[in-house]
Design a protein around this motif. Sequence first.
Motif, PDB file in Angstrom:
ATOM      1  N   ILE A 196       0.844  -1.201   0.000  1.00  0.00           N
ATOM      2  CA  ILE A 196       0.000   0.000   0.000  1.00  0.00           C
ATOM      3  C   ILE A 196       0.882   1.254   0.000  1.00  0.00           C
ATOM      4  O   ILE A 196       0.665   2.188  -0.781  1.00  0.00           O
ATOM      5  N   ALA A 197       1.889   1.251   0.878  1.00  0.00           N
ATOM      6  CA  ALA A 197       2.796   2.396   0.963  1.00  0.00           C
ATOM      7  C   ALA A 197       3.519   2.627  -0.360  1.00  0.00           C
ATOM      8  O   ALA A 197       3.654   3.766  -0.826  1.00  0.00           O
ATOM      9  N   ARG A 198       3.960   1.540  -0.969  1.00  0.00           N
ATOM     10  CA  ARG A 198       4.674   1.639  -2.247  1.00  0.00           C
ATOM     11  C   ARG A 198       3.804   2.255  -3.331  1.00  0.00           C
ATOM     12  O   ARG A 198       4.256   3.118  -4.103  1.00  0.00           O
ATOM     13  N   ILE A 199       2.525   1.838  -3.380  1.00  0.00           N
ATOM     14  CA  ILE A 199       1.613   2.386  -4.386  1.00  0.00           C
ATOM     15  C   ILE A 199       1.364   3.871  -4.124  1.00  0.00           C
ATOM     16  O   ILE A 199       1.376   4.688  -5.053  1.00  0.00           O
ATOM     17  N   LEU A 200       1.139   4.223  -2.866  1.00  0.00           N
ATOM     18  CA  LEU A 200       0.904   5.635  -2.517  1.00  0.00           C
ATOM     19  C   LEU A 200       2.115   6.490  -2.877  1.00  0.00           C
ATOM     20  O   LEU A 200       1.968   7.604  -3.391  1.00  0.00           O
ATOM     21  N   GLN A 201       3.300   5.965  -2.639  1.00  0.00           N
ATOM     22  CA  GLN A 201       4.513   6.708  -2.998  1.00  0.00           C
ATOM     23  C   GLN A 201       4.598   6.907  -4.512  1.00  0.00           C
ATOM     24  O   GLN A 201       4.987   7.980  -4.983  1.00  0.00           O
ATOM     25  N   SER A 202       4.209   5.888  -5.268  1.00  0.00           N
ATOM     26  CA  SER A 202       4.238   6.003  -6.731  1.00  0.00           C
ATOM     27  C   SER A 202       3.231   7.026  -7.232  1.00  0.00           C
ATOM     28  O   SER A 202       3.380   7.576  -8.325  1.00  0.00           O
ATOM     29  N   LYS A 203       2.179   7.287  -6.417  1.00  0.00           N
ATOM     30  CA  LYS A 203       1.169   8.291  -6.773  1.00  0.00           C
ATOM     31  C   LYS A 203       1.535   9.672  -6.221  1.00  0.00           C
ATOM     32  O   LYS A 203       0.726  10.595  -6.263  1.00  0.00           O
ATOM     33  N   SER A 204       2.736   9.776  -5.659  1.00  0.00           N
ATOM     34  CA  SER A 204       3.252  11.025  -5.066  1.00  0.00           C
ATOM     35  C   SER A 204       2.485  11.441  -3.814  1.00  0.00           C
ATOM     36  O   SER A 204       2.528  12.602  -3.415  1.00  0.00           O
ATOM     37  N   ASP A 205       1.790  10.490  -3.192  1.00  0.00           N
ATOM     38  CA  ASP A 205       1.144  10.741  -1.905  1.00  0.00           C
ATOM     39  C   ASP A 205       2.148  10.352  -0.821  1.00  0.00           C
ATOM     40  O   ASP A 205       2.051   9.287  -0.196  1.00  0.00           O
ATOM     41  N   TYR A 206       3.119  11.234  -0.604  1.00  0.00           N
ATOM     42  CA  TYR A 206       4.237  10.899   0.268  1.00  0.00           C
ATOM     43  C   TYR A 206       3.828  10.829   1.743  1.00  0.00           C
ATOM     44  O   TYR A 206       4.356  10.000   2.492  1.00  0.00           O
TER      45      TYR A 206
END
Length: 230
Positions: free
Chosen positions: A183-193
């Motif tokens: 989940i964290a990895r996907i959020l990071q890829s969406k720039s939701d840091y």
Amino acid sequence: MAKKETEKKEKNESTAEKVGSFILKNRIIFLTVIVVVVLGVVGFSVYLKAAESKTAKILEEIEKIEFNLTKGTAGLEEKDLQSYYSKALDGLSKYTDKGGIAGARADLLSAEILFRTAKFSDAKEMYVNAAKKVKGTYLEPICYFNAAVAYEELNDADNAIDCYKKAVESKDFGDPSHALFSIARILQSKSDYIGAKEYYEKTIEKGENDAFASAAKTCIIQMQIDGKVE
């Protein structure tokens, strides 16, 4: 000064490469998970043979399909497997509309074949259907995890996150840190840091000292170095 900056940049790139390599190696546990599911279903099959002969008979038929698929494809290259996959899917189609563990087993084996042949849309449907049929059992979160992986292959981040969350919410799921990290990895890829940091921290809390917790710590540090989070 320039030398130090270069060394710092190279160190940061090296860290990112290591994390990237870890993510690539651990993104899909679907094949390992299927083995766990198969072993679980065998246990159910033994019980059902004594309690529900009709269901047990269906499970035996599904197990025969799996055995024939495994035996017949040993040593073959992927390009030579299509006829075996098609035959197995045809045989399983008689049972995928069944409910309970028998229908779930047919869905799961079908999903594995569909995933292997890159038919991710059909695979995720099978995984979700299987999850609904085994609701409340330890198989449910495994099905949702695999559905999430299939959604990722389809670049459907929102549904992937939703399925990962469903897996984590189950007290019976055996690999929560993996799902949280995903989940964290996907959020990071969406720039939701900020969101990514939150789930990396949850990964660390849940995983303690496992590999995903360690990777999560590295990802947080890298985002801090890059000025994405505090």
